[in-house]
Design an enzyme around this catalytic site. Sequence first.
Site, short mmCIF file in Angstrom:
data_model
loop_
_atom_site.label_atom_id
_atom_site.label_comp_id
_atom_site.label_asym_id
_atom_site.label_seq_id
_atom_site.Cartn_x
_atom_site.Cartn_y
_atom_site.Cartn_z
N MET A 46 0.86 -1.19 0.00
CA MET A 46 0.00 0.00 0.00
C MET A 46 0.89 1.23 0.00
O MET A 46 1.72 1.41 0.90
CB MET A 46 -0.92 0.02 1.23
CG MET A 46 -1.95 -1.09 1.26
SD MET A 46 -2.94 -1.08 2.79
CE MET A 46 -1.76 -1.80 3.95
N GLN A 87 7.99 -5.10 -4.01
CA GLN A 87 7.20 -4.93 -5.23
C GLN A 87 7.78 -3.82 -6.07
O GLN A 87 8.02 -2.71 -5.58
CB GLN A 87 5.74 -4.61 -4.93
CG GLN A 87 4.91 -4.56 -6.22
CD GLN A 87 3.44 -4.27 -5.99
OE1 GLN A 87 3.08 -3.15 -5.64
NE2 GLN A 87 2.60 -5.28 -6.21
N CYS A 99 -2.21 -2.28 -10.13
CA CYS A 99 -2.57 -0.99 -9.56
C CYS A 99 -3.36 -0.16 -10.56
O CYS A 99 -2.91 0.07 -11.69
CB CYS A 99 -1.31 -0.23 -9.14
SG CYS A 99 -1.67 1.42 -8.47
N LYS A 157 1.62 -9.60 -9.28
CA LYS A 157 0.33 -9.28 -8.67
C LYS A 157 -0.54 -8.65 -9.75
O LYS A 157 -0.12 -7.74 -10.44
CB LYS A 157 0.50 -8.31 -7.49
CG LYS A 157 -0.78 -8.07 -6.70
CD LYS A 157 -0.49 -7.24 -5.46
CE LYS A 157 -1.75 -7.11 -4.57
NZ LYS A 157 -2.83 -6.36 -5.22
N HIS A 205 -5.95 -10.12 -7.40
CA HIS A 205 -7.03 -9.29 -6.87
C HIS A 205 -8.26 -9.59 -7.72
O HIS A 205 -8.29 -9.26 -8.90
CB HIS A 205 -6.67 -7.80 -6.95
CG HIS A 205 -7.65 -6.92 -6.26
ND1 HIS A 205 -7.31 -5.69 -5.74
CD2 HIS A 205 -8.98 -7.07 -5.99
CE1 HIS A 205 -8.37 -5.12 -5.18
NE2 HIS A 205 -9.40 -5.95 -5.34
N ASN A 235 -6.72 -12.08 -3.31
CA ASN A 235 -6.83 -10.73 -2.74
C ASN A 235 -8.18 -10.15 -3.13
O ASN A 235 -8.69 -10.43 -4.20
CB ASN A 235 -5.68 -9.87 -3.27
CG ASN A 235 -5.68 -8.45 -2.76
OD1 ASN A 235 -5.28 -7.52 -3.46
ND2 ASN A 235 -6.10 -8.25 -1.53
N ARG A 280 -6.09 -2.92 3.23
CA ARG A 280 -6.51 -1.75 4.02
C ARG A 280 -6.84 -2.11 5.47
O ARG A 280 -6.64 -1.30 6.37
CB ARG A 280 -7.72 -1.08 3.36
CG ARG A 280 -7.44 -0.59 1.94
CD ARG A 280 -6.54 0.62 1.91
NE ARG A 280 -5.83 0.73 0.64
CZ ARG A 280 -5.04 1.75 0.31
NH1 ARG A 280 -4.85 2.73 1.18
NH2 ARG A 280 -4.41 1.76 -0.84
#
Length: 355
Positions: A7, A64, A94, A136, A169, A209, A239
């Site tokens: 994050m 990352q 992202c 990811k 994700h 995720n 989060r």
Amino acid sequence: ALSVAPMMEYTTPHFRVMARLMSRRVMLWTEMEVDQTVTHSARDGDRVDKFLDYPAATFGTVLQLGGSTPEYLGRATAIAAPYGYDEINLNSGCPSPKVAGKGCFGAALMAEPGLVAECLAAMAENAPEGTPVSVKCRIGVDDVDSYDDLCDYVERIVAGSSTRRFYVHARKALLAGLSPAENRTVPPLKHEWAYALARDFPECEFHLNGGLKTLNDVKNVLKRGPEDGGPIVGAMIGRQAHADPWGLLSAADTTLFGEASNPSASRRDFLNKYAVYADETIGRYGTAKDGYRIPSVRHMMHPIQNLFHGCANNKAWRRLVEEDLQKRSKHPDTTVRSVLDATLIAISDEDLDAP
């Protein structure tokens, strides 16, 4: 079994020390570091430490990287190699316009699996021997959002690189019309697609995720799933680890990993350990022109701001901390320990000592 997701502005080295004092076993992730930033900073000597700092206390950490040029990603991986990260990951998920828009990486790479494979191959070539290189991703981006498209993405990565570890994700990313925050909530979750990938690509491992908030959620991901799905080997939570770090992480080792005990017996025990690290680290990089030490007391207090989430007087404690920092954060004698001593009067002994 569980990773704390990368994050931006949150999973700093100090956040990772906090997390490690709560769990010895959970995998930790850095913020996304841009390949060109790493390569340029390496030319300035010690400045690269600010991006790749890896406190020994946070063993079990994934670095990352963000980028879309194999050459730069390979160089950044080589620069990071001496730091000893346990895994190197490429960000292909992202949705931030700063990343996926102008930078043409992050989730935008979901539409270019061939390029992703080239990037991962370059990273693997420069990674220390035995260090996994993973990716990811989302389950799709914009109109490239069918399960067949997702399978093509995985197939081309497997064919063109040594990467076999995917962090999925389970939402698509919409790069036009949704903010990064909306991209975490608006596109529907499709956990079943991650299980389907695990079924269809048994030579790979998949971590799920999206939408997970509790240790029970993690247990369910690992033990349950569609009857026609394959095994998910890990879960990732983001989060919630910032919003309620103690609630998520303090019992992870005993609950998920079968350990006999957790690293910190109580919030008070944790704070005593964290204050030692923080006060040894304040000012490591000197003092800025505005008088703040780098890192500053405020930097060190930031990861623990939600330590008392759900406790009585949590807001009162945070207000006292802010008032104290405004008064004396530039003073050379101000430490995290002194801030805690001045503000923990707001928190009951019951909450400080609860197991």
